[in-house]
Scaffold this motif. Structure first.
Motif, mmCIF file in Angstrom:
data_model
loop_
_atom_site.group_PDB
_atom_site.id
_atom_site.type_symbol
_atom_site.label_atom_id
_atom_site.label_comp_id
_atom_site.label_asym_id
_atom_site.label_seq_id
_atom_site.Cartn_x
_atom_site.Cartn_y
_atom_site.Cartn_z
ATOM 1 N N GLU A 252 -25.920 -20.798 -79.961
ATOM 2 C CA GLU A 252 -25.841 -21.881 -80.947
ATOM 3 C C GLU A 252 -25.727 -21.206 -82.315
ATOM 4 O O GLU A 252 -26.178 -20.069 -82.499
ATOM 5 C CB GLU A 252 -27.082 -22.786 -80.896
ATOM 6 C CG GLU A 252 -28.386 -22.064 -81.180
ATOM 7 C CD GLU A 252 -29.587 -23.000 -81.368
ATOM 8 O OE1 GLU A 252 -29.482 -24.195 -81.084
ATOM 9 O OE2 GLU A 252 -30.639 -22.492 -81.813
ATOM 10 N N GLN B 299 -19.052 -24.863 -82.795
ATOM 11 C CA GLN B 299 -20.025 -25.877 -83.208
ATOM 12 C C GLN B 299 -19.930 -26.108 -84.707
ATOM 13 O O GLN B 299 -19.587 -25.196 -85.463
ATOM 14 C CB GLN B 299 -21.452 -25.396 -82.896
ATOM 15 C CG GLN B 299 -21.796 -25.416 -81.425
ATOM 16 C CD GLN B 299 -23.265 -25.118 -81.193
ATOM 17 O OE1 GLN B 299 -23.841 -24.241 -81.839
ATOM 18 N NE2 GLN B 299 -23.882 -25.820 -80.255
ATOM 19 N N MET C 55 -16.757 -25.732 -72.402
ATOM 20 C CA MET C 55 -16.158 -24.401 -72.315
ATOM 21 C C MET C 55 -17.244 -23.337 -72.451
ATOM 22 O O MET C 55 -18.367 -23.646 -72.838
ATOM 23 C CB MET C 55 -15.134 -24.241 -73.443
ATOM 24 C CG MET C 55 -13.987 -25.221 -73.298
ATOM 25 S SD MET C 55 -12.701 -24.921 -74.496
ATOM 26 C CE MET C 55 -13.557 -25.347 -75.980
ATOM 27 N N GLU D 132 -21.662 -21.303 -69.051
ATOM 28 C CA GLU D 132 -21.631 -22.568 -68.315
ATOM 29 C C GLU D 132 -21.126 -22.288 -66.906
ATOM 30 O O GLU D 132 -20.136 -21.568 -66.730
ATOM 31 C CB GLU D 132 -20.669 -23.563 -68.983
ATOM 32 C CG GLU D 132 -21.025 -23.919 -70.410
ATOM 33 C CD GLU D 132 -22.151 -24.933 -70.520
ATOM 34 O OE1 GLU D 132 -22.725 -25.301 -69.478
ATOM 35 O OE2 GLU D 132 -22.465 -25.333 -71.654
ATOM 36 N N GLU E 100 -22.687 -27.267 -87.259
ATOM 37 C CA GLU E 100 -24.109 -27.614 -87.308
ATOM 38 C C GLU E 100 -24.587 -27.701 -88.745
ATOM 39 O O GLU E 100 -24.048 -27.065 -89.646
ATOM 40 C CB GLU E 100 -24.943 -26.562 -86.567
ATOM 41 C CG GLU E 100 -24.623 -26.495 -85.083
ATOM 42 C CD GLU E 100 -25.733 -25.869 -84.268
ATOM 43 O OE1 GLU E 100 -26.307 -26.565 -83.418
ATOM 44 O OE2 GLU E 100 -26.025 -24.679 -84.481
ATOM 45 N N GLU F 242 -21.766 -36.853 -74.324
ATOM 46 C CA GLU F 242 -22.266 -36.360 -75.606
ATOM 47 C C GLU F 242 -21.177 -35.701 -76.454
ATOM 48 O O GLU F 242 -20.417 -34.871 -75.958
ATOM 49 C CB GLU F 242 -23.366 -35.330 -75.319
ATOM 50 C CG GLU F 242 -23.815 -34.560 -76.532
ATOM 51 C CD GLU F 242 -24.803 -33.442 -76.211
ATOM 52 O OE1 GLU F 242 -25.249 -33.335 -75.046
ATOM 53 O OE2 GLU F 242 -25.106 -32.666 -77.133
ATOM 54 N N VAL F 243 -21.154 -36.078 -77.737
ATOM 55 C CA VAL F 243 -20.288 -35.381 -78.696
ATOM 56 C C VAL F 243 -21.151 -34.623 -79.701
ATOM 57 O O VAL F 243 -20.820 -33.537 -80.140
ATOM 58 C CB VAL F 243 -19.409 -36.389 -79.497
ATOM 59 C CG1 VAL F 243 -18.460 -35.638 -80.413
ATOM 60 C CG2 VAL F 243 -18.661 -37.301 -78.592
ATOM 61 N N ARG G 126 -21.694 -19.881 -74.144
ATOM 62 C CA ARG G 126 -22.672 -20.222 -73.103
ATOM 63 C C ARG G 126 -22.065 -19.963 -71.741
ATOM 64 O O ARG G 126 -20.904 -20.318 -71.509
ATOM 65 C CB ARG G 126 -23.068 -21.709 -73.185
ATOM 66 C CG ARG G 126 -23.842 -22.004 -74.435
ATOM 67 C CD ARG G 126 -24.312 -23.431 -74.500
ATOM 68 N NE ARG G 126 -24.832 -23.663 -75.842
ATOM 69 C CZ ARG G 126 -25.259 -24.821 -76.307
ATOM 70 N NH1 ARG G 126 -25.255 -25.869 -75.510
ATOM 71 N NH2 ARG G 126 -25.706 -24.930 -77.523
HETATM 72 N N1 GAP Z 1 -28.244 -26.262 -82.046
HETATM 73 C C1 GAP Z 1 -28.397 -27.340 -81.123
HETATM 74 C C2 GAP Z 1 -27.423 -27.288 -80.037
HETATM 75 O O1 GAP Z 1 -26.735 -26.313 -79.842
HETATM 76 P P1 GAP Z 1 -26.492 -28.721 -78.041
HETATM 77 O O2 GAP Z 1 -26.707 -30.189 -77.742
HETATM 78 O O3 GAP Z 1 -26.792 -27.738 -76.977
HETATM 79 O O4 GAP Z 1 -27.390 -28.458 -79.323
HETATM 80 C C3 GAP Z 1 -24.517 -29.232 -79.634
HETATM 81 O O5 GAP Z 1 -24.995 -28.516 -78.534
HETATM 82 C C4 GAP Z 1 -23.099 -29.688 -79.403
HETATM 83 O O6 GAP Z 1 -22.272 -28.582 -79.062
HETATM 84 C C5 GAP Z 1 -22.923 -30.664 -78.263
HETATM 85 O O7 GAP Z 1 -23.188 -31.989 -78.662
HETATM 86 C C6 GAP Z 1 -21.473 -30.472 -77.872
HETATM 87 O O8 GAP Z 1 -20.620 -31.251 -78.702
HETATM 88 C C7 GAP Z 1 -21.242 -29.000 -78.177
HETATM 89 N N2 GAP Z 1 -21.282 -28.191 -76.929
HETATM 90 C C8 GAP Z 1 -22.376 -27.756 -76.270
HETATM 91 N N3 GAP Z 1 -22.023 -27.031 -75.184
HETATM 92 C C9 GAP Z 1 -20.676 -27.024 -75.146
HETATM 93 C C10 GAP Z 1 -19.693 -26.431 -74.265
HETATM 94 N N4 GAP Z 1 -20.051 -25.681 -73.223
HETATM 95 N N5 GAP Z 1 -18.374 -26.636 -74.541
HETATM 96 C C11 GAP Z 1 -17.981 -27.376 -75.611
HETATM 97 N N6 GAP Z 1 -18.863 -27.936 -76.470
HETATM 98 C C12 GAP Z 1 -20.193 -27.773 -76.259
#
Ligand code: GAP
Length: 424
Positions: A134, A183, A178, A168, A185, A248-249, A166
């Motif tokens: 993050e 992000q 992805m 994933e 933030e 979630e967005v 991440r």
């Molecule tokens: N700092 C807090 C944080 O990282 P999160 O809900 O884990 O919170 C925030 O992530 C946003 O990042 C999510 O709402 C999403 O839009 C985006 N996000 C998280 N993981 C993602 C991924 N693997 N691929 C694309 N977007 C992602």
């Protein structure tokens, strides 16, 4: 964030940070997702994704109540870290692996989502560093540098756009999930005790921003977290109704003083702020707004994409159009000489020169004008101007509007002004 709010500033922090940063933030110990493997296909799944997919399947069959019940059960089990219960839920629902089509599942186990690599040439555990999962931690560790150099007073915010990584297990649905993503933030530093009102205020501000993208209210909803992340005392998502369901967005999190307090403890450096209004030193509390840039793009594409049937009695016809609001379209104007001769390209170039310092313009002289219009529709360009023989006589051009496909004649030297007014 940084232009419309006088008390929010931007930063570009590092992707690699001292490994202890991630110990302090809790990511080394807590940034886990419960996973389950299918023994036949050897495919690994995130437990919540498997169950959510089952709920979506139920909804498409009109079994909405069952789907809600299933997600409720999942939330309760996740909140208790009840892994046996989660496995049982998967088995009871007859959830199968998409590859092997069997329900031959392993136990549910936790997996850390951080990517790591080695710093320097010696491969040894002490050199292990992480790619940031993050962007937020880069803001926390720089919080006092920014506050002092920017002479910022609480409440204030620090915002950042940047890559996050991440591991994933299932990266899918195009750019929705992805392993490498972007992000946007913002961490808002506040006085302890005021977190509830700032949390509500940022929820409202962020929803207003979403609605300003021209997306109708009914396409959004808030989803309150039942299982809170290790750093939060309240959290919710803003979900958008994608073609594959509400997802979630953006996340809005009340992060308390968890991060700053832990960085202070691990780095042995004070993370305190002196609040002259109340004559007190304290570690600020934080409200975070965190939105995925890629997901926002996918949301805008989903909302704007249309296939239109333009057939008449005489002929079959159709077009693909991206109905982006003009202020969001990446390309604002196409300048098209009707033919490649008779001085028309030169006039078109003069219009380009008049406009290109103000907004993005695209010049094209290849193919019929009809084909060129359709290509511009497909990338969402809201305005096309065509230079033709009449332009040479009276200095007018045709402007064509993407959404209505209406055309009208305007003075060539008014193009810039007209487009600028529409893209504000
Ligand atoms: N700092 C807090 C944080 O990282 P999160 O809900 O884990 O919170 C925030 O992530 C946003 O990042 C999510 O709402 C999403 O839009 C985006 N996000 C998280 N993981 C993602 C991924 N693997 N691929 C694309 N977007 C992602």
């Amino acid at each position: 964030m940084t232009q419309m709010h006088e008390n929010i500033v931007g930063i570009d922090a590092a992707i690699f940070m001292h490994p202890t940063t991630w110990k302090a933030s809790g990511h080394v110990d807590n940034f886990n997702d419960p996973m389950i493997d299918n023994k036949d296909s050897k495919k690994r799944y995130r437990v919540d994704h498997l169950i959510e997919a089952k709920a979506e399947e139920m909804r498409t069959e009109g079994r909405d109540d069952e789907a809600d019940g299933l997600l409720d059960d999942m939330d309760k089990l996740l909140a208790k870290d009840d892994f046996d219960g989660l496995r049982q839920l998967i088995v009871n629902q007859g959830i199968k692996c998409a590859i092997s089509k069997t329900s031959n599942w392993t136990e549910v186990r936790q997996f850390n989502l951080m990517f790591s690599t080695q710093m320097g040439s010696v491969s040894d555990e002490t050199n292990e560093i992480y790619l940031r999962p993050e962007t937020a931690q880069g803001i926390f560790v720089n919080f006092l540098n920014v506050q002092k150099t920017g002479r910022l007073k609480i409440p204030f915010g620090i915002a950042q756009i940047g890559k996050a990584f991440r591991n994933e297990i299932v990266a899918r649905q195009f750019i929705f999930r992805m392993r490498e993503f972007e992000q946007m933030e913002m961490q808002y530093f506040i006085r302890p005790g005021t977190q509830k009102e700032w949390y509500e205020s940022w929820k409202e501000t962020r929803m207003k921003w979403h609605l300003s993208l021209g997306i109708p209210k009914e396409k959004y909803r808030f989803h309150d977290h039942v299982k809170l992340a290790h750093y939060a005392d309240a959290a919710c998502d803003i979900e958008y109704d994608f073609p594959f369901g509400f997802k979630e967005v953006e996340g809005i999190h009340s992060r308390t003083d968890f991060d700053l307090k832990n960085h202070q403890e691990y780095s042995k450096k004070k993370m305190q702020y002196f609040d002259s209004e109340v004559n007190q030193n304290y570690i600020p509390y934080v409200i975070e707004t965190s939105i995925g840039l890629d997901r926002t793009i996918l949301m805008m594409l989903s909302e704007a994409y249309a296939e239109e049937d333009l057939s008449t009695a005489e002929k079959q016809d159709s077009r693909v159009v991206l109905r982006f609001p003009s202020k969001i379209s990446p390309m604002k104007l196409a300048v098209l000489p009707l033919v490649k001769k008779d001085g028309l390209p030169e006039i078109a170039r003069t219009i380009m020169d008049d406009c290109k310092s103000q907004f993005r313009c695209f010049y094209e002289e290849k193919d019929t004008i009809g084909k060129r219009y359709r290509r511009m529709d497909a990338i969402g360009t809201p305005f096309c101007v065509t230079v033709d023989q009449q332009t040479k006589q009276d200095n007018t051009v045709t402007i064509r509007y993407r959404d209505t496909m209406q055309q009208e004649r305007i003075a060539a030297d008014k193009v810039r002004e007209i487009v600028l007014k529409e893209i504000q």
